[in-house]
Scaffold this active site. Structure first.
Site, mmCIF file in Angstrom:
data_model
loop_
_atom_site.group_PDB
_atom_site.id
_atom_site.type_symbol
_atom_site.label_atom_id
_atom_site.label_comp_id
_atom_site.label_asym_id
_atom_site.label_seq_id
_atom_site.Cartn_x
_atom_site.Cartn_y
_atom_site.Cartn_z
ATOM 1 N N GLU A 1 5.590 -70.357 -31.370
ATOM 2 C CA GLU A 1 5.822 -68.915 -31.341
ATOM 3 C C GLU A 1 7.179 -68.575 -30.723
ATOM 4 O O GLU A 1 7.858 -67.654 -31.180
ATOM 5 C CB GLU A 1 4.695 -68.205 -30.567
ATOM 6 C CG GLU A 1 3.356 -68.197 -31.279
ATOM 7 C CD GLU A 1 3.409 -67.465 -32.620
ATOM 8 O OE1 GLU A 1 4.259 -66.580 -32.807
ATOM 9 O OE2 GLU A 1 2.581 -67.789 -33.498
ATOM 10 N N GLN B 1 12.836 -64.472 -34.053
ATOM 11 C CA GLN B 1 14.143 -64.202 -34.664
ATOM 12 C C GLN B 1 14.717 -65.409 -35.416
ATOM 13 O O GLN B 1 15.926 -65.523 -35.579
ATOM 14 C CB GLN B 1 15.141 -63.724 -33.588
ATOM 15 C CG GLN B 1 14.710 -62.417 -32.932
ATOM 16 C CD GLN B 1 15.627 -61.996 -31.805
ATOM 17 O OE1 GLN B 1 15.675 -62.616 -30.765
ATOM 18 N NE2 GLN B 1 16.380 -60.926 -32.017
ATOM 19 N N TYR C 1 3.641 -59.875 -27.385
ATOM 20 C CA TYR C 1 3.391 -60.541 -28.667
ATOM 21 C C TYR C 1 3.031 -62.011 -28.473
ATOM 22 O O TYR C 1 2.024 -62.498 -29.005
ATOM 23 C CB TYR C 1 4.599 -60.448 -29.601
ATOM 24 C CG TYR C 1 4.459 -61.416 -30.746
ATOM 25 C CD1 TYR C 1 3.600 -61.118 -31.802
ATOM 26 C CD2 TYR C 1 5.106 -62.647 -30.741
ATOM 27 C CE1 TYR C 1 3.406 -62.030 -32.839
ATOM 28 C CE2 TYR C 1 4.914 -63.564 -31.767
ATOM 29 C CZ TYR C 1 4.067 -63.246 -32.804
ATOM 30 O OH TYR C 1 3.851 -64.159 -33.808
ATOM 31 N N ASP D 1 4.268 -58.131 -34.146
ATOM 32 C CA ASP D 1 5.685 -58.400 -34.385
ATOM 33 C C ASP D 1 6.170 -57.517 -35.524
ATOM 34 O O ASP D 1 5.459 -56.614 -35.981
ATOM 35 C CB ASP D 1 5.917 -59.887 -34.676
ATOM 36 C CG ASP D 1 5.291 -60.344 -35.997
ATOM 37 O OD1 ASP D 1 4.605 -59.532 -36.661
ATOM 38 O OD2 ASP D 1 5.513 -61.513 -36.377
#
Length: 352
Positions: free
Chosen positions: A39, A44, A122, A140
């Site tokens: 994760e 990004q 998140y 997200d």
């Protein structure tokens, strides 16, 4: 929230995910440490980019203990090229906190796991739902895009406060019996079907329950204000090599962009000139050649780089390192690009 198709939506999403999910390496485990690593890497960063990094990382750091005990340069070398290096430093700091405060076991509740370095709402929800199968929200960009269309939410997703709207929505929608598949299903749907432009609505397993699809304009959602204006900076990067085949290297500061990574001298022409830099370091240049000119784009920043190779006499100031030593150092992508050019040129021309 008054959404009449909760049960049908849950079942359709979970069934679709279990049948169509991509075969990704982190989906072959429920180890919370390994889910945590995946994760963090996926933040990004594209899935295809992450896969080889994840596999290599797991080979070197198969357990939380090994990550916690690793020298930071060794860790950053494994992260080299992934970018956003603070993720790696925070991950290691969090692993050390798990060892020190939780006996080496990743916490299984939001209150405690959220205390770990670098673990935001998140990441906490993703670990709790995927590793521990707990009905916790994990919101997200993919999830916000999907639910803005399904539930007809017009709040601006670029605003931090908007995430709370979607966290509440997930808490009400999530399948209590299959939270792992539900959350991963939302993420997968956003990645593969409910894309930012040209969503593949005819392939969507929940289109019957999607307000935007039924109204015929899914592309209008989510609402997202424009990004910050890009900042542009120009640098002269100089590769100094002495007669012993050593190169002048510098380590970036402990805080800020690309912290602790190594680079060739990076000179801001607005602050000083290459000539003044060589005087400051008492470097006597014998020959100079132009190398690469290119730009490197960060999220809100672009570096415009002009690089030069300079043959010089030995100097006492600074860190002068051999090629073998440089190969072991973690470096930013722009420096790796220049280093590869140096190595390529040296194979073609022995004097380079």
């Amino acid at each position: 929230m008054n959404y009449p198709y909760v049960t049908e939506f849950r079942q359709s999403l979970v069934d679709w995910f279990n049948a169509e999910k991509r075969d990704l390496p982190w989906r072959h485990t429920t180890d919370p440490y390994k889910i945590w690593v995946s994760e963090v890497m996926l933040q990004q960063t594209r899935v295809d980019t992450v896969i080889p990094y994840y596999n290599r990382f797991m080979e070197s750091f198969p357990t939380l203990d090994l990550l916690a005990e690793a020298p930071q340069e060794y860790l950053l070398k494994h992260w080299e090229g992934l970018g956003y290096y603070s993720r790696a430093r925070n991950l290691q700091a969090g692993a050390r906190e798990v060892l020190d405060n939780y006996g080496g076991v990743v916490p299984d509740n939001r209150h405690e796991i959220s205390k770990l370095k670098g673990v935001g709402p998140y990441t906490a929800g993703a670990i709790l739902s995927i590793a521990y199968n707990k009905p916790e929200h994990a919101v997200d960009g993919n999830v916000m895009r999907v639910l803005s269309r399904v539930l007809d939410i017009h709040d601006d997703i670029a605003l931090p406060k908007t995430k709370k709207v979607f966290e509440v929505a997930v808490e009400e929608l999530i399948d209590p019996d299959n939270p792992s598949s539900f959350n991963q299903g939302l993420m997968e749907l956003g990645a593969l079907i409910c894309t930012p432009t040209s969503p593949k609505c005819l392939l969507c397993p929940v289109r019957e329950y999607c307000t935007a699809f039924n109204e015929g304009e899914p592309e209008k959602l989510p609402v997202k204000s424009k990004k910050l204006k890009m900042k542009h900076l120009t640098y002269d990067v100089v590769i100094f090599e002495d007669e012993n085949g050593r190169f002048l290297m510098q380590q970036r500061p402990e805080e800020g962009l690309l912290a602790n990574l190594w680079q060739f001298p990076m000179i801001d022409p607005n602050d000083t000139s290459v000539e003044n830099f060589t005087k400051e370091y008492t470097i006597h240049v014998q020959a100079k050649q132009e190398l690469l000119t290119f730009k490197h784009v960060f999220s809100h920043l672009t570096w415009h780089i002009n690089s030069y190779y300079m043959k010089c006499e030995s100097a006492s100031m600074g860190d002068w390192l051999t090629r073998e030593q440089i190969e072991l150092l973690p470096m930013p992508v722009p420096m790796l690009k220049i280093w590869e050019e140096i190595k390529s040129k040296s194979q073609e021309n022995k004097s380079y």
